[in-house]
Design a protein around this motif. Structure first.
Motif, PDB file in Angstrom:
ATOM      1  N   GLU A  16     -45.080 -29.317 111.557  1.00  0.00           N
ATOM      2  CA  GLU A  16     -43.954 -28.429 111.258  1.00  0.00           C
ATOM      3  C   GLU A  16     -43.847 -27.277 112.253  1.00  0.00           C
ATOM      4  N   ALA A  17     -44.982 -26.664 112.591  1.00  0.00           N
ATOM      5  CA  ALA A  17     -44.942 -25.506 113.494  1.00  0.00           C
ATOM      6  C   ALA A  17     -44.391 -25.897 114.858  1.00  0.00           C
ATOM      7  N   GLU A  18     -44.812 -27.040 115.376  1.00  0.00           N
ATOM      8  CA  GLU A  18     -44.324 -27.478 116.686  1.00  0.00           C
ATOM      9  C   GLU A  18     -42.842 -27.830 116.641  1.00  0.00           C
ATOM     10  N   LEU A  19     -42.388 -28.435 115.543  1.00  0.00           N
ATOM     11  CA  LEU A  19     -40.959 -28.741 115.418  1.00  0.00           C
ATOM     12  C   LEU A  19     -40.128 -27.463 115.414  1.00  0.00           C
ATOM     13  N   ILE A  20     -40.611 -26.449 114.698  1.00  0.00           N
ATOM     14  CA  ILE A  20     -39.920 -25.151 114.719  1.00  0.00           C
ATOM     15  C   ILE A  20     -39.905 -24.585 116.135  1.00  0.00           C
ATOM     16  N   GLU A  21     -41.037 -24.697 116.808  1.00  0.00           N
ATOM     17  CA  GLU A  21     -41.139 -24.122 118.154  1.00  0.00           C
ATOM     18  C   GLU A  21     -40.199 -24.809 119.141  1.00  0.00           C
ATOM     19  N   ILE A  22     -40.055 -26.118 119.029  1.00  0.00           N
ATOM     20  CA  ILE A  22     -39.134 -26.838 119.920  1.00  0.00           C
ATOM     21  C   ILE A  22     -37.730 -26.263 119.806  1.00  0.00           C
ATOM     22  N   VAL A  23     -37.270 -26.110 118.573  1.00  0.00           N
ATOM     23  CA  VAL A  23     -35.909 -25.612 118.351  1.00  0.00           C
ATOM     24  C   VAL A  23     -35.785 -24.164 118.837  1.00  0.00           C
ATOM     25  N   MET A  24     -36.772 -23.335 118.536  1.00  0.00           N
ATOM     26  CA  MET A  24     -36.696 -21.931 118.936  1.00  0.00           C
ATOM     27  C   MET A  24     -36.819 -21.765 120.444  1.00  0.00           C
ATOM     28  N   LEU A  25     -37.620 -22.608 121.085  1.00  0.00           N
ATOM     29  CA  LEU A  25     -37.762 -22.536 122.541  1.00  0.00           C
ATOM     30  C   LEU A  25     -36.441 -22.830 123.225  1.00  0.00           C
ATOM     31  N   VAL A  26     -35.783 -23.910 122.823  1.00  0.00           N
ATOM     32  CA  VAL A  26     -34.487 -24.238 123.427  1.00  0.00           C
ATOM     33  C   VAL A  26     -33.479 -23.128 123.129  1.00  0.00           C
ATOM     34  N   GLY A  27     -33.486 -22.608 121.908  1.00  0.00           N
ATOM     35  CA  GLY A  27     -32.584 -21.511 121.577  1.00  0.00           C
ATOM     36  C   GLY A  27     -32.852 -20.268 122.395  1.00  0.00           C
ATOM     37  N   GLN A  28     -34.120 -19.941 122.580  1.00  0.00           N
ATOM     38  CA  GLN A  28     -34.490 -18.775 123.392  1.00  0.00           C
ATOM     39  C   GLN A  28     -33.952 -18.901 124.810  1.00  0.00           C
ATOM     40  N   TYR A  29     -34.095 -20.078 125.410  1.00  0.00           N
ATOM     41  CA  TYR A  29     -33.664 -20.228 126.793  1.00  0.00           C
ATOM     42  C   TYR A  29     -32.160 -20.414 126.920  1.00  0.00           C
ATOM     43  N   HIS A  30     -31.486 -20.795 125.845  1.00  0.00           N
ATOM     44  CA  HIS A  30     -30.028 -20.674 125.839  1.00  0.00           C
ATOM     45  C   HIS A  30     -29.636 -19.201 125.880  1.00  0.00           C
ATOM     46  N   MET A  31     -30.255 -18.382 125.048  1.00  0.00           N
ATOM     47  CA  MET A  31     -29.931 -16.963 125.039  1.00  0.00           C
ATOM     48  C   MET A  31     -30.173 -16.341 126.409  1.00  0.00           C
ATOM     49  N   VAL A  32     -31.311 -16.672 127.009  1.00  0.00           N
ATOM     50  CA  VAL A  32     -31.615 -16.142 128.336  1.00  0.00           C
ATOM     51  C   VAL A  32     -30.566 -16.598 129.342  1.00  0.00           C
ATOM     52  N   ALA A  33     -30.163 -17.871 129.269  1.00  0.00           N
ATOM     53  CA  ALA A  33     -29.138 -18.373 130.186  1.00  0.00           C
ATOM     54  C   ALA A  33     -27.812 -17.653 129.988  1.00  0.00           C
ATOM     55  N   PHE A  34     -27.441 -17.390 128.742  1.00  0.00           N
ATOM     56  CA  PHE A  34     -26.190 -16.657 128.491  1.00  0.00           C
ATOM     57  C   PHE A  34     -26.236 -15.294 129.175  1.00  0.00           C
ATOM     58  N   PHE A  35     -27.373 -14.606 129.044  1.00  0.00           N
ATOM     59  CA  PHE A  35     -27.528 -13.298 129.667  1.00  0.00           C
ATOM     60  C   PHE A  35     -27.483 -13.401 131.190  1.00  0.00           C
ATOM     61  N   LEU A  36     -28.259 -14.319 131.752  1.00  0.00           N
ATOM     62  CA  LEU A  36     -28.318 -14.451 133.208  1.00  0.00           C
ATOM     63  C   LEU A  36     -26.969 -14.837 133.796  1.00  0.00           C
ATOM     64  N   ASN A  37     -26.321 -15.813 133.195  1.00  0.00           N
ATOM     65  CA  ASN A  37     -25.050 -16.299 133.729  1.00  0.00           C
ATOM     66  C   ASN A  37     -23.941 -15.263 133.588  1.00  0.00           C
ATOM     67  N   SER A  38     -23.925 -14.554 132.474  1.00  0.00           N
ATOM     68  CA  SER A  38     -22.843 -13.598 132.218  1.00  0.00           C
ATOM     69  C   SER A  38     -22.981 -12.338 133.057  1.00  0.00           C
ATOM     70  N   THR A  39     -24.221 -11.918 133.305  1.00  0.00           N
ATOM     71  CA  THR A  39     -24.417 -10.697 134.095  1.00  0.00           C
ATOM     72  C   THR A  39     -24.534 -10.986 135.582  1.00  0.00           C
ATOM     73  N   GLY A  40     -24.772 -12.254 135.946  1.00  0.00           N
ATOM     74  CA  GLY A  40     -24.871 -12.610 137.352  1.00  0.00           C
ATOM     75  C   GLY A  40     -26.162 -12.179 138.004  1.00  0.00           C
ATOM     76  N   VAL A  41     -27.269 -12.228 137.258  1.00  0.00           N
ATOM     77  CA  VAL A  41     -28.558 -11.840 137.821  1.00  0.00           C
ATOM     78  C   VAL A  41     -28.904 -12.756 138.999  1.00  0.00           C
ATOM     79  N   ARG A  42     -29.282 -12.144 140.116  1.00  0.00           N
ATOM     80  CA  ARG A  42     -29.620 -12.891 141.327  1.00  0.00           C
ATOM     81  C   ARG A  42     -31.076 -13.327 141.310  1.00  0.00           C
ATOM     82  N   LEU A  43     -31.313 -14.532 141.831  1.00  0.00           N
ATOM     83  CA  LEU A  43     -32.667 -15.053 141.883  1.00  0.00           C
ATOM     84  C   LEU A  43     -33.507 -14.218 142.835  1.00  0.00           C
ATOM     85  N   ASP A  44     -34.730 -13.985 142.452  1.00  0.00           N
ATOM     86  CA  ASP A  44     -35.631 -13.129 143.212  1.00  0.00           C
ATOM     87  C   ASP A  44     -36.065 -13.787 144.524  1.00  0.00           C
TER      88      ASP A  44
END
Length: 201
Positions: free
Chosen positions: A157-185
């Motif tokens: 159960e814990a790993e199944l929760i983590e899979i969903v939350m991990l993908v959700g977390q990196y969607h959120m990060v992508a929304f932030f990066l794409n919308s603000t236009g953060v440049r790659l280091d």
């Protein structure tokens, strides 16, 4: 098939990283514990997000929990993150995670398969189901019964929760990066995902 978004790596930068001369005491304290690149450079994602210090303060430990202290093996975690980066067109995310993926044993052939999707030849059954999970969450915000049941044969159960939350977390990060236009280091390379995704999409 999941819907891929146009890559955002060349979008106009809407928010610049906060220059060090503008760091107040709280900002300095928050950035002092951020991961550093060579030369003690703070990555652009953090010096941009810290413009709103309250969510930044909560973001770092939560993201660190998923990235460094999660239950998923490193290889499987990075496959999920790379596929999410492709699905969202997040060049920054892709470029920052390629070195982590390779350190976790992900090969150039694996990276090619990430851009091709779950039906690419060469995946193990588990890896194929994980890539499918990333696609289903991207396109429909849920997992199908078939994918959930397939993953439940390998994870608790814990790993199944983590899979969903991990993908959700990196969607959120992508929304932030794409919308603000953060440049790659400096020193990181984002080429590969967008070009190959277009050729396979």
């Amino acid at each position: 098939m999941s819907q891929r978004h146009e890559p955002a790596g060349h979008a106009r930068t809407r928010l610049m990283p906060l220059p060090e001369e503008h760091w107040d005491p709280r900002t300095r304290k928050l950035l002092a514990i951020a991961p550093r690149d060579p030369g003690s450079r703070v990555p652009n994602i953090f010096t941009t997000l810290v413009r709103h210090p309250d969510p930044y303060e909560q973001f770092l430990p939560f993201g660190g929990q998923l990235l460094r202290r999660g239950r998923l093996p490193d290889r499987l975690r990075e496959l999920l993150i790379l596929r999410t980066s492709c699905n969202t067109g997040a060049r920054y995310e892709w470029g920052r995670h390629l070195p982590l993926a390779k350190a976790a044993g992900i090969t150039d052939a694996d990276i090619d398969r990430v851009t091709e999707g779950p039906e690419a030849p060469g995946w193990t059954d588990l890896e194929r189901h994980l890539i499918q999970a990333a696609d289903e969450l991207n396109s429909g915000a849920t997992l199908s019964d078939a994918t959930w049941e397939a993953l439940a044969r390998h994870f608790g159960e814990a790993e199944l929760i983590e899979i969903v939350m991990l993908v959700g977390q990196y969607h959120m990060v992508a929304f932030f990066l794409n919308s603000t236009g953060v440049r790659l280091d400096p020193g990181f390379d984002s080429t590969g995902c967008a070009e190959r995704a277009r050729s396979h999409g």
